[in-house]
Design a protein around this motif. Structure first.
Motif, PDB file in Angstrom:
ATOM      1  N   LEU A   1       0.935   3.999   3.993  1.00 52.13           N
ATOM      2  CA  LEU A   1      -0.524   3.931   4.062  1.00 52.13           C
ATOM      3  C   LEU A   1      -1.070   4.860   5.146  1.00 52.13           C
ATOM      4  CD1 LEU A   1      -1.091   0.085   3.598  1.00 52.13           C
ATOM      5  CD2 LEU A   1      -1.450   1.914   1.914  1.00 52.13           C
TER       6      LEU A   1
ATOM      7  N   ASP B   1      -6.978   8.469  -3.961  1.00 53.27           N
ATOM      8  CA  ASP B   1      -7.905   7.359  -3.711  1.00 53.27           C
ATOM      9  C   ASP B   1      -7.090   6.082  -3.480  1.00 53.27           C
ATOM     10  OD1 ASP B   1      -9.903   5.431  -3.672  1.00 53.27           O
ATOM     11  OD2 ASP B   1     -11.142   6.529  -5.112  1.00 53.27           O
ATOM     12  N   ARG B   2      -7.122   5.552  -2.259  1.00 51.70           N
ATOM     13  CA  ARG B   2      -6.307   4.388  -1.910  1.00 51.70           C
ATOM     14  C   ARG B   2      -6.912   3.081  -2.412  1.00 51.70           C
ATOM     15  NH1 ARG B   2      -6.442   4.800   4.188  1.00 51.70           N
ATOM     16  NH2 ARG B   2      -8.279   6.061   3.734  1.00 51.70           N
ATOM     17  N   ARG B   3      -8.184   3.100  -2.814  1.00 50.41           N
ATOM     18  CA  ARG B   3      -8.844   1.862  -3.233  1.00 50.41           C
ATOM     19  C   ARG B   3      -8.684   1.575  -4.721  1.00 50.41           C
ATOM     20  NH1 ARG B   3     -14.766   2.930  -1.158  1.00 50.41           N
ATOM     21  NH2 ARG B   3     -14.259   4.933  -2.118  1.00 50.41           N
ATOM     22  N   GLY B   4      -8.187   2.539  -5.471  1.00 51.13           N
ATOM     23  CA  GLY B   4      -8.042   2.349  -6.909  1.00 51.13           C
ATOM     24  C   GLY B   4      -8.522   3.573  -7.672  1.00 51.13           C
TER      25      GLY B   4
ATOM     26  N   HIS C   1     -11.338   5.783  -9.407  1.00 52.00           N
ATOM     27  CA  HIS C   1     -12.779   6.008  -9.357  1.00 52.00           C
ATOM     28  C   HIS C   1     -13.371   5.795 -10.754  1.00 52.00           C
ATOM     29  CE1 HIS C   1     -16.639   8.046  -8.799  1.00 52.00           C
ATOM     30  NE2 HIS C   1     -16.420   7.981  -7.495  1.00 52.00           N
TER      31      HIS C   1
ATOM     32  N   SER D   1      -2.568   5.714  -5.457  1.00 47.01           N
ATOM     33  CA  SER D   1      -1.791   5.192  -4.337  1.00 47.01           C
ATOM     34  C   SER D   1      -0.773   4.140  -4.759  1.00 47.01           C
ATOM     35  CB  SER D   1      -2.751   4.600  -3.292  1.00 47.01           C
ATOM     36  OG  SER D   1      -2.034   4.028  -2.221  1.00 47.01           O
ATOM     37  N   ARG D   2      -1.172   3.229  -5.631  1.00 46.88           N
ATOM     38  CA  ARG D   2      -0.264   2.142  -6.015  1.00 46.88           C
ATOM     39  C   ARG D   2       0.946   2.667  -6.788  1.00 46.88           C
ATOM     40  NH1 ARG D   2      -5.419   0.010  -6.358  1.00 46.88           N
ATOM     41  NH2 ARG D   2      -5.766  -1.890  -5.143  1.00 46.88           N
TER      42      ARG D   2
END
Length: 216
Positions: A14, A106-109, A111, A135-136
């Protein structure tokens, strides 16, 4: 890797993702995919040819990867990048891939604009498959590597803490027997050392209790 090592690696992953943009992100992606898949080709630019609209190719799975890792995300630029990479790949890499993979940082998911573009592209190009890789998925791929390869990708050492598991009474029996043999039997006539006066004062012993102690 053990749970503790994976937790440590997760933190480092991360931290790394928070610092990787543009060419540095692409370099990370190349390191990961080359170690993960023997058939992955880390495409570099070459003069006027550029990279021919591919940041990576998987020969066996016939996937073409297009990386996009800006410092600031703007929907209009995402669409321009996606459309440009896809149209360029269809012209310059025609017949070389069956799946177009949009790789992002994009680490949040995913877009919302990317989800819309992938859906539209699938409708407009039904012969192709479309995927995203964020990221996942990058973390999942990283954790499929052995420890040495994961350390190379994350650019850090993953510490090892020695642990012992599965010790039962059968394993301890020889040790307990040896300790029993070595134990010195008690001597009821053994002389006891005098109690120092400092100890008596510290423990606030007085009266009869104090008189029963041998003070040196």
């Amino acid at each position: 890797m053990r749970y503790e090592q994976r937790a440590y690696a997760r933190v480092k992953f991360l931290e790394l993702m928070a610092e990787l943009y543009e060419n540095e992100f692409e370099d990370f992606f190349h390191r990961l995919m080359c170690l993960r898949y023997p058939d992955f080709l880390d495409v570099r630019t070459a003069g006027s040819l550029g990279d021919m609209s591919a940041d990576g190719l998987s020969l066996h799975s016939r996937k073409l990867y297009a990386c996009y890792a800006p410092q600031t995300v703007k929907p209009s630029k995402i669409r321009k990048k996606f459309d440009g990479d896809l149209s360029g790949a269809l012209v310059k890499r025609n017949g070389q891939f069956d799946t177009f993979v949009f790789v992002h940082n994009d680490r949040r998911g995913v877009h919302p604009e990317v989800t819309a573009m992938l859906s539209e592209a699938k409708v407009n190009k039904p012969s192709l498959n479309f995927e995203q890789m964020g990221s996942r998925r990058l973390w999942h791929e990283c954790m499929q590597l052995n420890q040495v390869a994961a350390e190379d990708v994350l650019r850090c050492e993953i510490p090892i803490k020695e642990m012992t598991f599965g010790i039962g009474m059968d394993d301890l029996e020889p040790l307990l027997k040896q300790l029993q043999e070595l134990r010195t039997p008690p001597d009821p006539l053994m002389a006891l050392p005098d109690v120092r006066i400092e100890k008596l004062d510290f423990n606030r012993l007085d009266g009869e209790t104090r008189e029963t102690c041998f003070v040196g």
